[in-house]
Design a protein around this motif. Structure first.
Motif, mmCIF file in Angstrom:
data_model
loop_
_atom_site.group_PDB
_atom_site.id
_atom_site.type_symbol
_atom_site.label_atom_id
_atom_site.label_comp_id
_atom_site.label_asym_id
_atom_site.label_seq_id
_atom_site.Cartn_x
_atom_site.Cartn_y
_atom_site.Cartn_z
ATOM 1 N N ALA A 170 -9.907 -25.602 34.918
ATOM 2 C CA ALA A 170 -8.647 -25.288 35.593
ATOM 3 C C ALA A 170 -8.855 -24.439 36.843
ATOM 4 O O ALA A 170 -7.890 -24.171 37.576
ATOM 5 N N GLY A 171 -10.075 -23.992 37.079
ATOM 6 C CA GLY A 171 -10.349 -23.179 38.251
ATOM 7 C C GLY A 171 -10.023 -21.708 38.081
ATOM 8 O O GLY A 171 -10.070 -20.946 39.055
ATOM 9 N N GLU A 172 -9.705 -21.304 36.858
ATOM 10 C CA GLU A 172 -9.379 -19.896 36.607
ATOM 11 C C GLU A 172 -10.640 -19.035 36.543
ATOM 12 O O GLU A 172 -10.609 -17.844 36.864
ATOM 13 N N LEU A 173 -11.739 -19.633 36.089
ATOM 14 C CA LEU A 173 -13.013 -18.949 35.984
ATOM 15 C C LEU A 173 -14.105 -19.824 36.585
ATOM 16 O O LEU A 173 -13.961 -21.051 36.662
ATOM 17 N N VAL A 174 -15.199 -19.192 36.991
ATOM 18 C CA VAL A 174 -16.382 -19.926 37.456
ATOM 19 C C VAL A 174 -17.596 -19.422 36.682
ATOM 20 O O VAL A 174 -17.651 -18.252 36.265
ATOM 21 N N ILE A 175 -18.560 -20.309 36.476
ATOM 22 C CA ILE A 175 -19.800 -19.934 35.808
ATOM 23 C C ILE A 175 -20.753 -19.364 36.849
ATOM 24 O O ILE A 175 -21.037 -20.014 37.864
ATOM 25 N N LEU A 176 -21.227 -18.154 36.619
ATOM 26 C CA LEU A 176 -22.134 -17.495 37.559
ATOM 27 C C LEU A 176 -23.570 -17.945 37.312
ATOM 28 O O LEU A 176 -23.964 -18.175 36.160
ATOM 29 N N PRO A 177 -24.365 -18.053 38.361
ATOM 30 C CA PRO A 177 -25.753 -18.521 38.228
ATOM 31 C C PRO A 177 -26.700 -17.432 37.730
ATOM 32 O O PRO A 177 -27.568 -16.946 38.469
ATOM 33 N N TRP A 178 -26.512 -17.055 36.485
ATOM 34 C CA TRP A 178 -27.411 -16.093 35.825
ATOM 35 C C TRP A 178 -28.026 -16.775 34.623
ATOM 36 O O TRP A 178 -27.305 -17.348 33.793
ATOM 37 N N GLU A 179 -29.347 -16.751 34.544
ATOM 38 C CA GLU A 179 -30.048 -17.400 33.445
ATOM 39 C C GLU A 179 -30.052 -16.473 32.224
ATOM 40 O O GLU A 179 -30.655 -15.396 32.251
ATOM 41 N N VAL A 180 -29.394 -16.895 31.167
ATOM 42 C CA VAL A 180 -29.312 -16.079 29.951
ATOM 43 C C VAL A 180 -30.692 -16.047 29.294
ATOM 44 O O VAL A 180 -31.236 -17.101 28.938
ATOM 45 N N PRO A 181 -31.283 -14.859 29.117
ATOM 46 C CA PRO A 181 -32.661 -14.774 28.633
ATOM 47 C C PRO A 181 -32.809 -14.743 27.110
ATOM 48 O O PRO A 181 -33.861 -14.367 26.605
ATOM 49 N N PHE A 182 -31.768 -15.090 26.400
ATOM 50 C CA PHE A 182 -31.854 -15.106 24.940
ATOM 51 C C PHE A 182 -31.030 -16.275 24.410
ATOM 52 O O PHE A 182 -30.227 -16.863 25.145
ATOM 53 N N THR A 183 -31.236 -16.597 23.159
ATOM 54 C CA THR A 183 -30.591 -17.754 22.551
ATOM 55 C C THR A 183 -29.950 -17.357 21.236
ATOM 56 O O THR A 183 -30.513 -16.558 20.475
ATOM 57 N N VAL A 184 -28.773 -17.880 20.971
ATOM 58 C CA VAL A 184 -28.134 -17.682 19.671
ATOM 59 C C VAL A 184 -27.800 -19.052 19.075
ATOM 60 O O VAL A 184 -27.638 -20.036 19.807
ATOM 61 N N TYR A 185 -27.712 -19.079 17.764
ATOM 62 C CA TYR A 185 -27.457 -20.323 17.046
ATOM 63 C C TYR A 185 -26.224 -20.175 16.166
ATOM 64 O O TYR A 185 -26.066 -19.165 15.466
ATOM 65 N N THR A 186 -25.368 -21.182 16.205
ATOM 66 C CA THR A 186 -24.247 -21.228 15.282
ATOM 67 C C THR A 186 -24.744 -21.824 13.975
ATOM 68 O O THR A 186 -25.391 -22.876 13.971
ATOM 69 N N GLN A 187 -24.438 -21.149 12.883
ATOM 70 C CA GLN A 187 -24.976 -21.524 11.582
ATOM 71 C C GLN A 187 -23.898 -21.441 10.513
ATOM 72 O O GLN A 187 -22.922 -20.717 10.661
ATOM 73 N N LEU A 188 -24.117 -22.183 9.448
ATOM 74 C CA LEU A 188 -23.350 -22.007 8.219
ATOM 75 C C LEU A 188 -24.296 -21.430 7.181
ATOM 76 O O LEU A 188 -25.428 -21.899 7.041
ATOM 77 N N ALA A 189 -23.834 -20.423 6.467
ATOM 78 C CA ALA A 189 -24.698 -19.762 5.488
ATOM 79 C C ALA A 189 -24.004 -19.655 4.142
ATOM 80 O O ALA A 189 -22.777 -19.664 4.051
ATOM 81 N N TRP A 190 -24.826 -19.562 3.080
ATOM 82 C CA TRP A 190 -24.324 -19.347 1.730
ATOM 83 C C TRP A 190 -25.371 -18.570 0.943
ATOM 84 O O TRP A 190 -26.513 -18.426 1.386
ATOM 85 N N ARG A 191 -24.975 -18.040 -0.182
ATOM 86 C CA ARG A 191 -25.877 -17.207 -0.970
ATOM 87 C C ARG A 191 -27.085 -18.006 -1.432
ATOM 88 O O ARG A 191 -26.953 -19.150 -1.878
ATOM 89 N N GLN A 192 -28.249 -17.407 -1.311
ATOM 90 C CA GLN A 192 -29.493 -18.077 -1.717
ATOM 91 C C GLN A 192 -29.453 -18.434 -3.199
ATOM 92 O O GLN A 192 -29.077 -17.622 -4.035
#
Length: 221
Positions: A170-192
């Motif tokens: 929509a043009g309300e925000l822009v993505i800035l050219p900064w390289e994110v130096p870390f990674t996260v993962y979306t996960q589903l978890a349950w009791r071992q």
């Protein structure tokens, strides 16, 4: 599943705002229409709280967004590597830069989620100057509030891409050219060691299918 009873029961699921608002609606709709006797009880909580509740059997399943995919006492299914993007108003001074440096971000006002969010803590550590002075983040209660603050020119913010797609289009925000130096993962978890019921397995399978479909749509867009 021919000849078996209809899936039924209540699934207590720990989740977070980004998942609840941007990923759960298709799952909720699917279960409402296809498995009407399965009730999904969503419990908003931070990742650390979700892990604790899973270990104590308070939650059946929990969504996590973390850098690590191994958690003591839990089993996990990695749904996706979560793309994080730095965004700001098109009028923000950094929006015209060809490359945004970490040093430049240390001088900018940063809008953030509450403490305890994994990617916020990683971002904060990245911006730390090492002199013992913490980076000052302007905290907002919700992701929508952060996005509105950024769109109004109050600062920059780091968020999962899925939460800002519409605002960027929509043009309300822009993505800035900064390289994110870390990674996260979306996960589903349950009791071992927990034996997943048919209903829990259905939820895990449908969550994985939904995430795969979302990824295909974003690539094609």
């Amino acid at each position: 599943m021919a000849g078996l009873r209809e899936p039924a029961g209540t699934l207590v699921i720990g989740t977070m705002e980004s998942i609840t608002s941007y990923r759960m609606p298709p799952l909720l709709e699917l279960f409402h229409h296809r498995y009407p006797r399965v009730q999904l009880s969503l419990r908003p909580s931070l990742c650390a709280e979700t892990c604790q509740a899973l270990r104590h059997g308070v939650y059946d399943l929990g969504f996590l967004m973390e850098q690590t995919t191994e958690h003591q006492g839990l089993e996990t299914a990695v749904l996706a590597q979560e793309r994080l993007v730095l965004v700001a108003s098109p009028s923000h001074p950094l929006a015209t830069e060809q490359r945004v440096t970490t040093e430049a971000l240390r001088q900018a006002q940063v809008l953030a989620t509450e403490a305890g969010c994994a990617y916020r803590e990683l971002f904060e550590a990245e911006l730390s100057t090492g002199d013992g002075n913490p980076v000052g983040f302007l905290e907002f209660g919700t992701i929508e509030a952060i996005k509105r603050g950024a769109a109004a020119g109050l600062g920059v913010c780091l968020l999962p891409e899925m939460t800002v797609v519409d605002a960027v289009r929509a043009g309300e925000l822009v993505i800035l050219p900064w390289e994110v130096p870390f990674t996260v993962y979306t996960q589903l978890a349950w009791r071992q060691g927990k034996r997943l019921s048919r209903e829990l397995r259905l939820f895990v399978d449908e969550a994985m299918r939904t995430m795969a479909e979302e990824k295909r749509q974003m690539v094609s867009a």
